[in-house]
Write a protein that holds these residues in place. Structure first.
Motif, short mmCIF file in Angstrom:
data_model
loop_
_atom_site.label_atom_id
_atom_site.label_comp_id
_atom_site.label_asym_id
_atom_site.label_seq_id
_atom_site.Cartn_x
_atom_site.Cartn_y
_atom_site.Cartn_z
N PHE A 185 28.37 68.97 37.65
CA PHE A 185 29.13 69.68 36.62
C PHE A 185 29.09 68.82 35.37
N TYR A 186 28.63 69.44 34.27
CA TYR A 186 28.66 68.71 33.01
C TYR A 186 29.73 69.32 32.12
N SER A 187 30.67 68.48 31.71
CA SER A 187 31.77 68.95 30.86
C SER A 187 31.44 68.72 29.39
N PRO A 188 31.29 69.81 28.62
CA PRO A 188 31.05 69.61 27.19
C PRO A 188 32.30 69.10 26.48
N LEU A 189 33.46 69.36 27.05
CA LEU A 189 34.71 68.90 26.40
C LEU A 189 34.84 67.39 26.52
N TYR A 302 32.74 63.71 47.24
CA TYR A 302 32.46 63.25 45.87
C TYR A 302 33.49 63.77 44.88
N SER A 303 33.88 65.04 45.02
CA SER A 303 34.87 65.55 44.06
C SER A 303 36.22 64.87 44.30
N TYR A 304 36.47 64.48 45.55
CA TYR A 304 37.73 63.80 45.85
C TYR A 304 37.83 62.47 45.10
N LEU A 305 36.70 61.81 44.92
CA LEU A 305 36.71 60.52 44.21
C LEU A 305 37.20 60.71 42.78
N ASN A 306 36.87 61.86 42.18
CA ASN A 306 37.28 62.10 40.80
C ASN A 306 38.66 62.74 40.69
N TYR A 307 39.08 63.49 41.70
CA TYR A 307 40.27 64.33 41.51
C TYR A 307 41.43 64.07 42.46
N SER A 308 41.19 63.50 43.61
CA SER A 308 42.27 63.32 44.60
C SER A 308 43.03 64.62 44.87
N GLU A 309 42.41 65.75 44.62
CA GLU A 309 42.99 67.05 44.98
C GLU A 309 41.79 67.95 45.25
N PRO A 310 41.99 69.03 45.97
CA PRO A 310 40.84 69.88 46.28
C PRO A 310 40.22 70.41 44.99
N MET A 311 38.95 70.09 44.75
CA MET A 311 38.31 70.53 43.50
C MET A 311 36.92 71.06 43.82
N SER A 312 36.86 72.36 44.04
CA SER A 312 35.55 72.98 44.24
C SER A 312 34.85 73.09 42.91
N THR A 313 33.58 73.42 42.93
CA THR A 313 32.88 73.66 41.66
C THR A 313 33.49 74.87 40.95
N GLY A 314 33.88 75.89 41.73
CA GLY A 314 34.52 77.06 41.13
C GLY A 314 35.81 76.68 40.41
N ARG A 315 36.59 75.84 41.05
CA ARG A 315 37.84 75.42 40.41
C ARG A 315 37.57 74.53 39.20
N ARG A 316 36.53 73.71 39.30
CA ARG A 316 36.18 72.83 38.17
C ARG A 316 35.81 73.66 36.94
N ILE A 317 35.14 74.78 37.17
CA ILE A 317 34.78 75.69 36.06
C ILE A 317 36.08 76.22 35.42
N ALA A 318 37.00 76.67 36.27
CA ALA A 318 38.26 77.20 35.75
C ALA A 318 39.06 76.12 35.03
N ARG A 319 39.00 74.90 35.55
CA ARG A 319 39.73 73.79 34.91
C ARG A 319 39.17 73.54 33.50
N GLU A 320 37.83 73.61 33.39
CA GLU A 320 37.21 73.41 32.07
C GLU A 320 37.66 74.51 31.10
N LEU A 321 37.68 75.75 31.61
CA LEU A 321 38.10 76.87 30.76
C LEU A 321 39.57 76.70 30.37
N LYS A 322 40.37 76.25 31.30
CA LYS A 322 41.79 76.04 31.00
C LYS A 322 41.96 74.95 29.95
N ASN A 323 41.26 73.84 30.16
CA ASN A 323 41.36 72.74 29.19
C ASN A 323 40.89 73.19 27.81
N ALA A 324 39.85 74.02 27.79
CA ALA A 324 39.33 74.51 26.51
C ALA A 324 40.37 75.40 25.83
#
Ligand code: AMP
Ligand code: AMP
Length: 340
Positions: A185-189, A302-324
């Motif tokens: 996942f590449y975050s442009p933000l 791997y996602s656990y290392l960054n988030y310490s919470e369940p973070m699927s790729t689908g959720r990561r997409i939604a998180r990016e949209l939310k942050n945006a």
């Protein structure tokens, strides 16, 4: 969030993961399903709304209606399988991703150019049967999920079977090794790349031929086929992770040179085969969420290392949209055709 956006996608492929992630990040969710899958999607509590259509190919007819609402489309493999490039581009509903990448992904030549400019190691390609000097795989253009691919031993084998090839194809060196699909996942933000997870595909029947000893196979009329039917998780030897990360960064960097300043962003997957000398050979890139991420709806190691919470790729997409949305940067994570 002050704008109640709905995240919508076609009911197939990785829709459950995308919509669960969207729900968990506070969005409304919409599945566009067909008559066979409508009831399935309605059965999930995190799916707020289901619109049924007869065939996924009819989706463009819905666009006018969807455009009137605050909807963001999150595309996945079925969009590529069921909609043409032109239909993709005509759609002006807010769309997560950069459609300019589609041209570079859809053409095998452009994709090869992109990946080799990024310095990735690619299997050799042969222009015609007479050039073949080693085992090769013949891949049909635009084939979905490995369908119709052929393993060819040598030039004579190619001669004998070339008449079966009715569609355009490429001839590629057959790399013997372990297939590994790396989900990024590449975050442009945040201008940051993350490795989300990894899988290997389960392909029939190539993954089961090893269960029959080679001498017993002699005389049997079986040839390997590469149709994907499932995925299993893999964790990579840690000393190889840095290289996996670098490959992702290089692909993103070059994408910014070839397909506009936004380049490739969001979810993508590099499909590799690792040889015994621990080299990654790259077969292909997928410029959006891939179905292998479905293994990790609850997150991956791997996602656990960054988030310490369940973070699927689908959720990561939604998180990016939310942050945006929260930082009023939505345009940076949508295709430029999106009418906001
Ligand atoms: P579907 O909606 O299942 O027809 O899939 C849409 C596209 O994604 C097709 O091209 C499939 O071959 C591909 N696809 C579906 N599931 C997987 C999977 N588990 N791994 C890799 N590709 C897949
Ligand atoms: P692809 O359509 O590139 O995702 O390939 C589908 C499947 O074909 C892969 O998962 C591999 O099992 C196999 N494959 C593709 N390219 C190669 C290659 N160059 N060498 C060996 N196997 C390959």
């Amino acid at each position: 969030m002050n704008r109640p956006y709905t995240i919508a996608t076609l009911g197939s492929h990785s829709a459950l993961q995308i919509l669960k992630g969207a729900h968990d990040e506070g969005f409304r969710t919409l599945a566009i399903a067909n008559r066979d899958t409508e009831r399935l999607y309605r059965s999930f509590l995190f799916v707020d709304e289901v619109i049924g259509i007869d065939r996924y190919q009819d989706f463009p007819n819905l666009i006018g209606e969807l455009q009137k609402r605050k909807i963001i489309i999150v595309p996945h493999g079925s969009f590529v399988a069921y909609l043409s490039l032109e239909e993709h581009k005509r759609m002006t509903i807010p769309y997560f991703g950069n459609k300019a990448v589609l041209d570079w992904e859809a053409s095998r030549e452009l994709q090869r150019d992109w990946l080799s400019r990024a310095g990735l190691k690619l299997p050799r390609q042969f222009r015609g049967g007479s050039e073949i000097d080693r085992p090769v795989i013949v891949k049909l253009y635009g084939a979905a999920g490995g369908k119709g691919y052929m393993f060819i031993r040598d030039a004579a084998d190619f001669e004998a079977r070339a008449s079966d090839l009715k569609e355009a194809y490429i001839i590629q060196e057959y790399i013997i090794g372990v297939p590994l699909y790396i989900h990024y996942f590449y975050s442009p933000l945040e201008n940051k790349l993350e490795i989300m997870s990894m899988d290997r595909r389960y392909e029939t029947n190539v993954d089961s031929l090893g269960r029959i000893p080679a001498n017993a196979q002699e005389g049997m009329d079986v040839s390997p086929s590469y149709v994907v039917v499932g995925n299993s998780p893999v964790s990579l030897r840690e000393s190889m992770l840095a290289e996996a990360y670098r490959m992702g960064e290089d692909v993103v960097r070059v994408s910014k040179e070839i397909c506009g300043p936004k380049g490739l962003f969001g979810a993508f997957c590099i499909e590799t085969i690792i040889t015994p000398d621990m080299q990654f050979y790259v077969m292909e890139i997928s410029a959006r969420i891939v179905a292998g991420t479905n293994l990790f709806i609850d997150g991956s190691p791997y996602s656990y290392l960054n988030y310490s919470e369940p973070m699927s790729t689908g959720r990561r997409i939604a998180r990016e949209l939310k942050n945006a949305l929260l930082t009023k940067n939505l345009r940076f994570v949508l295709d430029d055709s999106s009418v906001l």
